[in-house]
Design an enzyme around this catalytic site. Structure first.
Site, PDB file in Angstrom:
ATOM      1  CG  ASP A 223      -1.879   1.154   1.217  1.00 51.19           C
ATOM      2  OD1 ASP A 223      -2.750   1.193   0.328  1.00 51.19           O
ATOM      3  OD2 ASP A 223      -1.737   2.053   2.069  1.00 51.19           O
ATOM      4  CE  LYS A 227      -1.815   5.089   0.944  1.00 50.35           C
ATOM      5  NZ  LYS A 227      -1.986   4.824   2.355  1.00 50.35           N
TER       6      LYS A 227
END
Ligand code: NHO
Length: 364
Positions: A223, A227
């Protein structure tokens, strides 16, 4: 003012929060907004005549089986009598790969779904080439502020820094609300966490709605890697994919292929001692351990993993699920432009999505 039509796919934690924020916004907006589709995995509320679905009672409205994606969904939206904004509140890669088709048909997209923007660089290029953001005539706009830092103005700030001629040298920080919450509660500054094991902290983060649908997507560092891929690409780096640079995973090898998130959480406690050791090692050196990410435009490097921080540092002092993102640029120098605040949770993420929808409304 002409009416704008909204189609929503995904009504989980973020989706439901988004629908109630949209209901409030639409009730005061001068621009008429009509929601014509609320689609979930197993059922859909579809307004075949494009009249508005009542957002206060949509969950008890008559439903049908979902429109197929992309075929029926595209046909329904492309035949709409006015401009359409598609809101993708799923974490589905299958939906994300079809964005370009919708954009080319003039349908705008707003989404917190990171998949499309952190997959292959070719998909990124295809999506942006098909969008009105790059001046493609007749195309739809695409915005995805909530893919980094939930409702925090991270991507819009980066865009403005670049558009006004600043040069981004590196971006560093805590990019995961889940990881922030986990380490702030598992390894607090005081050192005393009331005897909580790492697995218990992960379950708490999930209950609070901070984690991805499967918490392994947070714990394996992917995750955060997604980003950073988005930030790096927006800064001009041609990052091939979110797995093309070093990522430290906190998912024990033997639990990587456990079938369900629930089974994974049940077994994670067996590894509590490993994380306890990481925490104690950092404490012996007078610091605390935190999960961070960094990208450096000058050296073309991106990295994700655990690092020990001095107890007086801003990163060590974070609270709850806060993110902190530091932009080191030509103008801001080593003191950096810093953005800090809640970086996960349904309400703050939905705010980022609604903010994007308002940006599109201003352009249509
Ligand atoms: P849910 O609750 O699982 O909801 C997803 C919904 O989509 C479900 O109802 C599912 O049935 C539906 N769905 C899936 N595939 C579908 C399909 N093909 N057709 C129709 N419906 C389908 O997930 P969330 O929590 O509501 O998340 C939704 C999206 O927001 C995901 O893409 C997620 O990555 C993104 N998002 C969430 C958060 C958050 O805080 N929950 C954040 C950002 C983006 O800033 C946040 C963040 O980065 C969280 C991160 N875990 C962190 O920092 O800790």
């Amino acid at each position: 003012m002409s009416k704008v039509y909204v189609a929503i796919i995904g009504a989980g934690g973020v989706g439901k929060a988004f629908i109630s924020q949209l209901a409030q916004y639409a009730s005061t907006s001068r621009r008429p907004i009509s929601t014509i589709l609320i689609q979930r995995s197993s059922q859909a509320v579809v307004s075949k005549d494009y009249s508005p679905i009542d957002l206060a009672s949509w969950s008890s409205a008559p439903s049908t089986s979902p429109l197929s994606f992309p075929e029926e969904t595209h046909r329904f939206l492309a035949s709409c009598p006015g401009p359409v904004i598609l809101v993708d509140n799923t974490s589905s890669a299958a939906i994300a790969t079809h964005y370009a088709r919708f954009l080319t048909s003039g349908i705008s997209i707003v989404t917190p779904n990171k998949k499309a923007f952190s997959d292959s660089i070719e998909l990124w290029d295809t999506i942006y080439a098909a969008s009105a953001n790059n001046g493609h005539p007749g195309a739809g706009y695409i915005f995805h502020e909530a893919t980094v830092g939930a409702g925090l103005p991270v991507l819009s700030t980066l865009k403005e820094l670049l558009e006004t001629g600043d040069e981004v040298r590196r971006i560093e920080g805590v990019f995961s609300g889940t990881m922030s919450f986990l380490f702030n509660s598992f390894a607090p500054l005081s050192g005393d966490n009331g005897g909580k094991g790492f697995a218990e902290c992960v379950s708490e983060a999930r209950e609070l709605g901070y984690t991805e649908p499967d918490p392994r997507d947070d714990l394996n560092g992917l995750d955060v890697a997604r980003k950073l891929t988005i930030l790096a690409r927006m800064s001009g780096l041609r990052v091939k994919s979110a797995t093309s640079f070093p990522i430290q995973s906190l998912v024990p090898k033997s639990l990587e292929s456990v079938e369900t998130a629930e089974a994974f959480l049940e077994r994670l406690g067996q590894f509590d001692n490993d994380m306890k050791k990481v925490k104690e090692d950092a404490e012996r050196g007078g610091g605390v351990t935190r999960f961070v990410g960094a990208m450096n435009v000058e050296t073309n490097e991106v990295s994700v993993g655990l690092k020990t921080f001095d107890k007086g540092s801003a990163i060590a002092g974070l609270k709850g699920s806060d993110n902190i993102i530091s932009f080191y640029t030509k103008r801001y120098g080593e003191r950096a432009l810093i953005i800090q605040g809640a970086g996960a949770g349904a309400e703050v993420t939905a705010m980022g999505v609604l903010g994007d929808l308002i940006k599109v409304l201003q352009r249509l």
